[in-house]
Design a protein around this motif. Structure first.
Motif, PDB file in Angstrom:
ATOM      1  N   TRP A 126       7.439  10.576  -1.986  1.00  0.00           N
ATOM      2  CA  TRP A 126       7.190  11.382  -0.784  1.00  0.00           C
ATOM      3  C   TRP A 126       5.807  11.143  -0.197  1.00  0.00           C
ATOM      4  N   ARG A 127       4.838  10.720  -1.030  1.00  0.00           N
ATOM      5  CA  ARG A 127       3.495  10.456  -0.508  1.00  0.00           C
ATOM      6  C   ARG A 127       3.481   9.282   0.477  1.00  0.00           C
ATOM      7  N   THR A 128       4.496   8.430   0.390  1.00  0.00           N
ATOM      8  CA  THR A 128       4.590   7.286   1.303  1.00  0.00           C
ATOM      9  C   THR A 128       4.639   7.732   2.761  1.00  0.00           C
ATOM     10  N   PHE A 129       5.142   8.930   3.006  1.00  0.00           N
ATOM     11  CA  PHE A 129       5.402   9.370   4.375  1.00  0.00           C
ATOM     12  C   PHE A 129       4.373  10.393   4.868  1.00  0.00           C
ATOM     13  N   ASP A 130       3.231  10.496   4.168  1.00  0.00           N
ATOM     14  CA  ASP A 130       2.241  11.531   4.481  1.00  0.00           C
ATOM     15  C   ASP A 130       1.770  11.523   5.929  1.00  0.00           C
ATOM     16  N   LYS A 131       1.711  10.360   6.545  1.00  0.00           N
ATOM     17  CA  LYS A 131       1.156  10.280   7.895  1.00  0.00           C
ATOM     18  C   LYS A 131       1.991  11.020   8.939  1.00  0.00           C
ATOM     19  N   TRP A 132       3.290  11.132   8.684  1.00  0.00           N
ATOM     20  CA  TRP A 132       4.139  11.760   9.706  1.00  0.00           C
ATOM     21  C   TRP A 132       5.033  12.873   9.160  1.00  0.00           C
ATOM     22  N   ASP A 143       6.636  16.019  10.974  1.00  0.00           N
ATOM     23  CA  ASP A 143       7.932  16.610  10.662  1.00  0.00           C
ATOM     24  C   ASP A 143       7.825  17.386   9.356  1.00  0.00           C
ATOM     25  N   LEU A 144       8.828  18.209   9.078  1.00  0.00           N
ATOM     26  CA  LEU A 144       8.800  19.068   7.896  1.00  0.00           C
ATOM     27  C   LEU A 144       9.974  18.784   6.971  1.00  0.00           C
ATOM     28  N   LEU A 145       9.664  18.694   5.686  1.00  0.00           N
ATOM     29  CA  LEU A 145      10.695  18.545   4.658  1.00  0.00           C
ATOM     30  C   LEU A 145      10.444  19.587   3.589  1.00  0.00           C
ATOM     31  N   PHE A 146      11.429  20.443   3.361  1.00  0.00           N
ATOM     32  CA  PHE A 146      11.332  21.465   2.318  1.00  0.00           C
ATOM     33  C   PHE A 146      12.241  21.063   1.162  1.00  0.00           C
ATOM     34  N   LEU A 147      11.661  20.976  -0.032  1.00  0.00           N
ATOM     35  CA  LEU A 147      12.416  20.617  -1.230  1.00  0.00           C
ATOM     36  C   LEU A 147      12.397  21.779  -2.214  1.00  0.00           C
ATOM     37  N   SER A 186       0.837  -1.187   0.000  1.00  0.00           N
ATOM     38  CA  SER A 186       0.000   0.000   0.000  1.00  0.00           C
ATOM     39  C   SER A 186       0.873   1.237   0.000  1.00  0.00           C
ATOM     40  N   SER A 187       0.239   2.414  -0.165  1.00  0.00           N
ATOM     41  CA  SER A 187       1.001   3.655  -0.310  1.00  0.00           C
ATOM     42  C   SER A 187       1.763   4.032   0.952  1.00  0.00           C
ATOM     43  N   ASP A 188       1.289   3.612   2.133  1.00  0.00           N
ATOM     44  CA  ASP A 188       1.987   4.012   3.354  1.00  0.00           C
ATOM     45  C   ASP A 188       3.021   3.001   3.809  1.00  0.00           C
ATOM     46  N   GLY A 189       3.184   1.912   3.076  1.00  0.00           N
ATOM     47  CA  GLY A 189       4.208   0.945   3.413  1.00  0.00           C
ATOM     48  C   GLY A 189       3.803  -0.020   4.505  1.00  0.00           C
ATOM     49  N   ALA A 190       2.700   0.248   5.200  1.00  0.00           N
ATOM     50  CA  ALA A 190       2.314  -0.605   6.317  1.00  0.00           C
ATOM     51  C   ALA A 190       1.931  -1.999   5.845  1.00  0.00           C
ATOM     52  N   SER A 191       1.294  -2.073   4.685  1.00  0.00           N
ATOM     53  CA  SER A 191       0.873  -3.370   4.168  1.00  0.00           C
ATOM     54  C   SER A 191       2.070  -4.273   3.942  1.00  0.00           C
ATOM     55  N   ALA A 192       3.121  -3.703   3.336  1.00  0.00           N
ATOM     56  CA  ALA A 192       4.318  -4.507   3.076  1.00  0.00           C
ATOM     57  C   ALA A 192       4.965  -4.947   4.374  1.00  0.00           C
ATOM     58  N   ALA A 193       4.961  -4.049   5.354  1.00  0.00           N
ATOM     59  CA  ALA A 193       5.609  -4.370   6.622  1.00  0.00           C
ATOM     60  C   ALA A 193       4.873  -5.487   7.351  1.00  0.00           C
ATOM     61  N   SER A 194       3.531  -5.490   7.267  1.00  0.00           N
ATOM     62  CA  SER A 194       2.770  -6.465   8.043  1.00  0.00           C
ATOM     63  C   SER A 194       2.541  -7.768   7.299  1.00  0.00           C
ATOM     64  N   ARG A 233      16.860  12.210   2.332  1.00  0.00           N
ATOM     65  CA  ARG A 233      16.013  11.089   1.907  1.00  0.00           C
ATOM     66  C   ARG A 233      16.345   9.847   2.724  1.00  0.00           C
ATOM     67  N   ALA A 234      17.631   9.626   2.964  1.00  0.00           N
ATOM     68  CA  ALA A 234      18.041   8.490   3.778  1.00  0.00           C
ATOM     69  C   ALA A 234      17.517   8.629   5.210  1.00  0.00           C
ATOM     70  N   LEU A 235      17.559   9.847   5.763  1.00  0.00           N
ATOM     71  CA  LEU A 235      17.033  10.076   7.107  1.00  0.00           C
ATOM     72  C   LEU A 235      15.531   9.837   7.157  1.00  0.00           C
ATOM     73  N   VAL A 236      14.828  10.287   6.113  1.00  0.00           N
ATOM     74  CA  VAL A 236      13.376  10.089   6.045  1.00  0.00           C
ATOM     75  C   VAL A 236      13.053   8.593   6.008  1.00  0.00           C
ATOM     76  N   GLN A 237      13.789   7.853   5.197  1.00  0.00           N
ATOM     77  CA  GLN A 237      13.546   6.413   5.100  1.00  0.00           C
ATOM     78  C   GLN A 237      13.811   5.714   6.430  1.00  0.00           C
ATOM     79  N   GLN A 238      14.879   6.112   7.106  1.00  0.00           N
ATOM     80  CA  GLN A 238      15.204   5.493   8.389  1.00  0.00           C
ATOM     81  C   GLN A 238      14.167   5.860   9.448  1.00  0.00           C
TER      82      GLN A 238
END
Length: 200
Positions: free
Chosen positions: A159-165, A140-144, A21-29, A119-124
């Motif tokens: 970037w939409r993957t991380f919308d929740k936080w 959190d805030l990310l300015f591009l 799914s778009s938020d990655g939770a599906s893959a994780a679970s 990007r690496a920090l966001v992924q971690q």
């Protein structure tokens, strides 16, 4: 990096026919059982780890100065001219950039290809949040910052993957006919959010 891809990245699981799914939770679970199965398969084949990818974010330097001198980036043009399948000798070094604890919010400002370390920090951080039960009331805030949305918007779909936080604010400096929009303009627009994170 491998842990992130196994838990969050749709491209990693797509090679095994798994869609997330778009938020990655599906893959994780839903993929933990498959992960164990794949790990067993790789061990039986004598391989220590499943395959992983290495992303390079490189801007090709090829400019002409005001004095009409042509400047070409040595490394960027070497990679640009490399043939598909060509071997490139490289080394990986342990970096000094580290994430603060989960309770400490992030404010990141990234112009162009300078987004690579962030990007690496966001992924971690995303992987940490998936593995944690910590609840957060402020994103959190990310300015591009890029020149144009078409052609310059690096990792735009990711970037939409991380919308929740994570709140991602993007400045396309050359896409407005009446003005130029830069990252500092977006920081001013998000001033209240910035101050809330600084005071958190």
């Amino acid at each position: 990096w491998l842990s992130y891809h196994q838990s969050c990245s749709s491209s990693y699981w797509r090679q095994f026919g798994v869609r997330s799914s778009s938020d990655g939770a599906s893959a994780a679970s839903s993929s933990s059982a498959l992960a164990r199965h794949l790990a067993d398969d790789f061990r039986e084949q004598g391989k220590a780890h499943p395959p992983s990818d290495l992303d390079l974010c490189v801007a090709v330097v090829n400019i002409v100065t005001r004095t009409a001198r042509e400047v070409k980036g040595l490394c960027s043009n070497f990679l640009r001219n490399a043939k598909v399948g060509q071997r490139v000798r490289c080394s990986l070094e342990h970096g000094s950039l580290q994430l603060p604890p989960l309770a400490v919010p992030l404010i990141m400002v990234c112009p162009g290809t300078g987004l690579s370390p962030c990007r690496a920090l966001v992924q971690q951080r995303h992987l940490q949040l998936l593995e944690s039960s910590t609840s957060r009331h402020l994103r959190d805030l990310l300015f591009l910052g890029f020149r144009h949305q078409d052609g310059d918007y690096l990792y735009g779909d990711e970037w939409r993957t991380f919308d929740k936080w994570l709140s991602v604010q993007v400045a396309f400096s050359r896409d407005h006919e009446d003005r130029k929009v830069y990252v500092q303009d977006l920081i001013e627009e998000q001033g209240k959010h910035v101050c809330q994170l600084l005071d958190a």
